[in-house]
Each structure stands twice: as structure tokens, then as C-alpha cells.
Design a protein around this motif. Sequence first.
Motif, mmCIF file in Angstrom:
data_model
loop_
_atom_site.group_PDB
_atom_site.id
_atom_site.type_symbol
_atom_site.label_atom_id
_atom_site.label_comp_id
_atom_site.label_asym_id
_atom_site.label_seq_id
_atom_site.Cartn_x
_atom_site.Cartn_y
_atom_site.Cartn_z
ATOM 1 N N ARG A 16 38.039 49.073 18.369
ATOM 2 C CA ARG A 16 39.029 49.101 19.751
ATOM 3 C C ARG A 16 38.466 49.032 20.978
ATOM 4 N N LEU A 17 37.430 49.864 21.410
ATOM 5 C CA LEU A 17 36.765 49.946 22.605
ATOM 6 C C LEU A 17 36.366 48.540 23.068
ATOM 7 N N SER A 18 35.713 47.922 22.075
ATOM 8 C CA SER A 18 35.418 46.428 22.362
ATOM 9 C C SER A 18 36.575 45.586 22.750
ATOM 10 N N ALA A 19 37.416 45.691 22.155
ATOM 11 C CA ALA A 19 38.533 44.756 22.624
ATOM 12 C C ALA A 19 39.252 45.199 23.932
ATOM 13 N N MET A 20 39.226 46.603 24.218
ATOM 14 C CA MET A 20 39.695 46.967 25.207
ATOM 15 C C MET A 20 38.822 46.719 26.464
ATOM 16 N N MET A 21 37.478 46.541 26.188
ATOM 17 C CA MET A 21 36.624 45.962 27.471
ATOM 18 C C MET A 21 36.929 44.629 27.771
ATOM 19 N N TYR A 22 37.159 43.806 26.523
ATOM 20 C CA TYR A 22 37.267 42.494 26.926
ATOM 21 C C TYR A 22 38.841 42.157 27.558
ATOM 22 N N ASP A 23 39.899 42.926 27.214
ATOM 23 C CA ASP A 23 41.028 42.713 27.810
ATOM 24 C C ASP A 23 41.025 43.429 29.264
ATOM 25 N N SER A 24 40.162 44.507 29.532
ATOM 26 C CA SER A 24 40.225 45.138 30.953
ATOM 27 C C SER A 24 39.934 43.869 31.999
ATOM 28 N N LEU A 25 39.004 43.078 31.452
ATOM 29 C CA LEU A 25 38.500 41.950 32.321
ATOM 30 C C LEU A 25 39.676 40.959 32.444
ATOM 31 N N LEU A 26 40.406 40.874 31.330
ATOM 32 C CA LEU A 26 41.687 40.078 31.588
ATOM 33 C C LEU A 26 42.573 40.504 32.418
ATOM 34 N N VAL A 27 42.964 41.977 32.232
ATOM 35 C CA VAL A 27 44.134 42.367 32.876
ATOM 36 C C VAL A 27 43.670 42.370 34.616
ATOM 37 N N PHE A 28 42.293 42.623 34.742
ATOM 38 C CA PHE A 28 41.813 42.861 36.157
ATOM 39 C C PHE A 28 42.078 41.332 36.690
ATOM 40 N N ALA A 29 41.826 40.080 36.168
ATOM 41 C CA ALA A 29 41.908 38.860 36.508
ATOM 42 C C ALA A 29 43.715 38.389 36.494
ATOM 43 N N VAL A 30 44.487 38.947 35.911
ATOM 44 C CA VAL A 30 45.945 38.758 36.107
ATOM 45 C C VAL A 30 46.412 39.472 37.226
ATOM 46 N N LEU A 31 45.840 40.935 37.405
ATOM 47 C CA LEU A 31 46.319 41.692 38.575
ATOM 48 C C LEU A 31 45.776 40.984 39.818
ATOM 49 N N PHE A 32 44.548 40.404 39.670
ATOM 50 C CA PHE A 32 44.031 39.941 40.865
ATOM 51 C C PHE A 32 44.915 38.679 41.401
ATOM 52 N N THR A 33 45.382 37.747 40.158
ATOM 53 C CA THR A 33 45.887 36.415 40.613
ATOM 54 C C THR A 33 47.334 37.161 41.107
ATOM 55 N N ALA A 34 48.150 38.157 40.596
ATOM 56 C CA ALA A 34 49.214 38.766 40.938
ATOM 57 C C ALA A 34 49.202 39.040 42.544
ATOM 58 N N THR A 35 48.163 39.472 42.729
ATOM 59 C CA THR A 35 47.939 40.164 44.173
ATOM 60 C C THR A 35 47.917 38.895 45.094
ATOM 61 N N LEU A 36 47.105 37.846 44.753
ATOM 62 C CA LEU A 36 46.790 36.693 45.577
ATOM 63 C C LEU A 36 47.985 36.120 46.603
ATOM 64 N N PRO A 37 49.020 35.872 45.874
ATOM 65 C CA PRO A 37 50.239 35.182 46.676
ATOM 66 C C PRO A 37 50.575 36.272 47.844
ATOM 67 N N THR A 38 50.722 37.470 47.561
ATOM 68 C CA THR A 38 51.074 38.692 48.693
ATOM 69 C C THR A 38 49.960 38.730 49.742
ATOM 70 N N LEU A 39 48.928 38.854 49.173
ATOM 71 C CA LEU A 39 47.717 38.683 50.334
ATOM 72 C C LEU A 39 47.959 37.402 51.121
ATOM 73 N N LEU A 40 47.954 36.325 50.369
ATOM 74 C CA LEU A 40 47.969 35.042 51.481
ATOM 75 C C LEU A 40 49.240 34.872 52.195
ATOM 76 N N LEU A 41 50.488 35.317 51.859
ATOM 77 C CA LEU A 41 51.651 35.229 52.643
ATOM 78 C C LEU A 41 51.888 36.533 53.487
ATOM 79 N N ASN A 42 51.415 37.501 53.255
ATOM 80 C CA ASN A 42 51.316 38.701 54.280
ATOM 81 C C ASN A 42 50.380 39.027 55.039
ATOM 82 N N ASN A 43 49.260 37.824 55.470
ATOM 83 C CA ASN A 43 48.155 38.262 56.161
ATOM 84 C C ASN A 43 48.634 38.109 57.538
#
Length: 158
Positions: A16-43
Amino acid sequence: MNSPIETLPIAGLMRRLSAMMYDSLLVFAVLFTATLPTLLLNNNPKQSIENKQIVHELYPLAEGWLFQVYLLLVFIGFFCWFWRKNGQTLGMQAWRLQVEDSFGKRISTLQCLQRLLGATLSLLCLGAGYWWIWFDKDGMCWHDRWSKTRVVVLPKKK
């Protein structure tokens, strides 16, 4: 009334912890991607008078509570979508894990939310909700019990 089935083995803590580590990288990427438009449009570049450099400030949308709620919804959506779709996140697929209800069926949206909240609480208690696997007679975490779900190990594909 249907009785619970016990055909697949319950997943252990390390898997379970191994899967969580894998998913944490994916969640980070998803959150980063979700943040990008906000940062680019609101600069909002501004000239700093003191050191004559351009300072980039963010509009309140990218730094206020509304933005935090947006990221929380993206986070919740990631797990609920994968768990409702086929019972697995990408990390769970890599480790051959699947979340299901006590009858071996897909979990409901309510169970997804209960599971996610319970998993957060399990982590916030210094991981005690996960360590509970070692003491539980069925090898389940706190959030497994609370949401009436379980994580099983899928057989290897031939």
C-alpha cells in the motif's frame, strides 16, 4: 442479504505504501498542472522601486482560500475518479491493488470521500491508521473500516 466475499487477499502495508509513493508523484504532477494556468494567467509584473527589479505578484485568486479549495477539489477528484472508474489509481495498478466494497464491487462516491478523509486522518495520526493493519484481525486500515472498503491484491496476469 449478500454476504461479504473473501476471494482475493487483503493488501499489506508495504504494498500500500509503495502504491501511495507512486500516486504521490502523480498527484503532484496533476496539482502542478492544475496550478500552471492560474499562474500564467494571473502573473502581475510590477517594477520594484527599491531594487529596480521586476517583481511578479500573484492576484488573490492564486494565493487565497478559493485557490486552496480549487486544488483540494482537484486532489479529491483525482482519487474519486480513479476509484469509481475501475477501483485503482495508477499507483495501485502498478502494484496490482484494487479498492472494493465488502462484496467485491466498485465503491460508491460516498465511500470514496469517506476513504479519502479517513486516509488523511490515518496519516495525520502519525500513520497510526495505516499501522493498524498489523493489529487488525482482517489486515485493514482505519479508513478501510470506516468506509466499509478493502484493498485487495489482484492476481498476476498470465
